[in-house]
Write an enzyme that holds these catalytic residues in place. Sequence first.
Site, PDB file in Angstrom:
ATOM      1  N   HIS A  28      -0.639  11.764  -4.851  1.00  0.00           N
ATOM      2  CA  HIS A  28      -0.340  10.919  -3.762  1.00  0.00           C
ATOM      3  C   HIS A  28      -0.007   9.356  -4.440  1.00  0.00           C
ATOM      4  O   HIS A  28       0.724   8.570  -4.231  1.00  0.00           O
ATOM      5  CB  HIS A  28      -1.667  10.767  -2.812  1.00  0.00           C
ATOM      6  CG  HIS A  28      -1.746   9.621  -1.774  1.00  0.00           C
ATOM      7  ND1 HIS A  28      -1.268   9.840  -0.613  1.00  0.00           N
ATOM      8  CD2 HIS A  28      -1.871   8.368  -1.916  1.00  0.00           C
ATOM      9  CE1 HIS A  28      -1.356   8.924   0.127  1.00  0.00           C
ATOM     10  NE2 HIS A  28      -1.822   7.728  -0.550  1.00  0.00           N
ATOM     11  N   GLU A  29      -1.116   8.971  -5.209  1.00  0.00           N
ATOM     12  CA  GLU A  29      -0.776   7.722  -6.013  1.00  0.00           C
ATOM     13  C   GLU A  29       0.672   7.590  -6.929  1.00  0.00           C
ATOM     14  O   GLU A  29       1.072   6.414  -7.026  1.00  0.00           O
ATOM     15  CB  GLU A  29      -2.101   7.498  -7.070  1.00  0.00           C
ATOM     16  CG  GLU A  29      -3.450   7.425  -6.386  1.00  0.00           C
ATOM     17  CD  GLU A  29      -3.508   6.396  -5.322  1.00  0.00           C
ATOM     18  OE1 GLU A  29      -2.770   5.167  -5.290  1.00  0.00           O
ATOM     19  OE2 GLU A  29      -4.329   6.501  -4.257  1.00  0.00           O
ATOM     20  N   HIS A  31       3.154   6.148  -4.469  1.00  0.00           N
ATOM     21  CA  HIS A  31       2.983   4.689  -4.365  1.00  0.00           C
ATOM     22  C   HIS A  31       3.497   4.223  -5.687  1.00  0.00           C
ATOM     23  O   HIS A  31       4.209   3.197  -5.581  1.00  0.00           O
ATOM     24  CB  HIS A  31       1.467   4.099  -4.476  1.00  0.00           C
ATOM     25  CG  HIS A  31       0.831   4.404  -2.992  1.00  0.00           C
ATOM     26  ND1 HIS A  31       1.618   4.483  -1.907  1.00  0.00           N
ATOM     27  CD2 HIS A  31      -0.341   5.171  -2.616  1.00  0.00           C
ATOM     28  CE1 HIS A  31       0.688   4.718  -0.655  1.00  0.00           C
ATOM     29  NE2 HIS A  31      -0.779   5.166  -1.336  1.00  0.00           N
TER      30      HIS A  31
HETATM   31  N1  TQI Z   1      -6.945   4.508  -1.683  1.00  0.00           N
HETATM   32  C1  TQI Z   1      -5.569   3.990  -0.903  1.00  0.00           C
HETATM   33  C2  TQI Z   1      -4.348   5.074  -1.072  1.00  0.00           C
HETATM   34  O1  TQI Z   1      -3.948   4.965  -2.220  1.00  0.00           O
HETATM   35  C3  TQI Z   1      -5.327   2.491  -1.307  1.00  0.00           C
HETATM   36  C4  TQI Z   1      -4.449   2.062  -0.381  1.00  0.00           C
HETATM   37  C5  TQI Z   1      -4.889   1.594   0.914  1.00  0.00           C
HETATM   38  C6  TQI Z   1      -3.243   1.727  -0.366  1.00  0.00           C
HETATM   39  N2  TQI Z   1      -3.688   1.144   1.594  1.00  0.00           N
HETATM   40  C7  TQI Z   1      -2.612   1.304   0.821  1.00  0.00           C
HETATM   41  C8  TQI Z   1      -2.197   2.005  -1.388  1.00  0.00           C
HETATM   42  C9  TQI Z   1      -1.367   0.907   1.061  1.00  0.00           C
HETATM   43  C10 TQI Z   1      -0.905   1.683  -1.016  1.00  0.00           C
HETATM   44  C11 TQI Z   1      -0.297   1.235   0.013  1.00  0.00           C
HETATM   45  O2  TQI Z   1      -4.014   5.058   0.149  1.00  0.00           O
HETATM   46  S1  TQI Z   1      -7.670   5.573  -1.400  1.00  0.00           S
HETATM   47  C12 TQI Z   1      -5.738   8.901  -0.148  1.00  0.00           C
HETATM   48  C13 TQI Z   1      -5.477   9.678   1.102  1.00  0.00           C
HETATM   49  C14 TQI Z   1      -6.696   7.311  -1.155  1.00  0.00           C
HETATM   50  C15 TQI Z   1      -6.481   7.892   0.043  1.00  0.00           C
HETATM   51  O3  TQI Z   1      -8.473   5.977  -2.278  1.00  0.00           O
HETATM   52  O4  TQI Z   1      -7.947   5.370   0.120  1.00  0.00           O
HETATM   53  C16 TQI Z   1      -5.376   9.511  -1.302  1.00  0.00           C
HETATM   54  C17 TQI Z   1      -6.315   7.660  -2.402  1.00  0.00           C
HETATM   55  F1  TQI Z   1      -3.991   9.768   1.399  1.00  0.00           F
HETATM   56  F2  TQI Z   1      -5.543  11.001   1.177  1.00  0.00           F
HETATM   57  F3  TQI Z   1      -5.833   9.058   2.171  1.00  0.00           F
HETATM   58  C18 TQI Z   1      -5.535   8.538  -2.547  1.00  0.00           C
HETATM   59 CL1  TQI Z   1      -4.576  11.185  -1.377  1.00  0.00          CL
HETATM   60 ZN    ZN Z   2      -2.073   5.653  -0.265  1.00  0.00          ZN
END
Ligand code: TQI
Ligand code: ZN
Length: 168
Positions: free
Chosen positions: A125-126, A129
Site C-alpha cells: 500500500h505505501e 503512495h
Molecule cells: N496511513 C495512512 C495511509 O497510508 C496515511 C494517510 C492518510 C495517507 N491519508 C493519506 C497517505 C493520503 C497518503 C495519502 O493511508 S495508515 C492502510 C489502509 C495505513 C492505512 O497507517 O492509516 C494501509 C497504512 F489502507 F489499509 F488503511 C497502510 Cl494498507
Molecule cells: Zn494510504
Amino acid sequence: HYSFFPGRPRWPEWRRNLTYAFDPRNQLSDDVKRVFVSAFSRWSEWTPLTFTETSNYFTADLRIGFYAGDHGDGEEFDGVLGTLAHAFAPPRGLLHLDSDETWIIDDVFASGSSSAMDLESVAVHEIGHLLGLGHSSVEDAIMFPTISSGVRKVELARDDVEGIQELY
Ligand code: TQI
Ligand code: ZN
Ligand code: ZN
C-alpha cells in the site's frame, strides 16, 4: 476507483530504475528486507519501474525506516494501531513505518497478537503512495484506505494495475 495526488506527481521518465535503502539505524533482518523485495516486485510486474536495494541510505531514491512517535517529519506516529505507516508522494521517496506496531513478517507468527499487522500488506500500500497513487474506492484494491489486523492483502487488484499503468 483509483486516484492520484493533487498535481499528479510521478517519477519522471529518466528516474524509472529506482534505488531503495533501509535506515541503517534500524538494523533490519533479512526477513524484513525480503518482505520489501516481494512488495516492490508486485508493482514492478505491471510498470516499467525497477527497484534495487542500495546500501547508501543518503543517495537512495526511496528511503525506508521504522520509527516511533515524533520522528522529525511533522507526521508523528501514535503507538499501537491508529496510523501504521505513511509514505510521501514523488519525488520525496520516504516510506516510514510505526515501530510500535506488532508487525507480521512471516506467516508463522500470524496468530501471536490480536493487533498484529501484516508488513507486506502495508508495504505494498505505501509503495503505491511512493509511486503516486492516492486512495481507491474499490474495496479489493490495495489502495483502499482500510485494512484489518492480521489480514494479508498483497495482490494488486485490477483497479491498482489500471491506476499505476495510467501513471507509468
Ligand atoms: N496511513 C495512512 C495511509 O497510508 C496515511 C494517510 C492518510 C495517507 N491519508 C493519506 C497517505 C493520503 C497518503 C495519502 O493511508 S495508515 C492502510 C489502509 C495505513 C492505512 O497507517 O492509516 C494501509 C497504512 F489502507 F489499509 F488503511 C497502510 Cl494498507
Ligand atoms: Zn494510504
Ligand atoms: Zn514519517
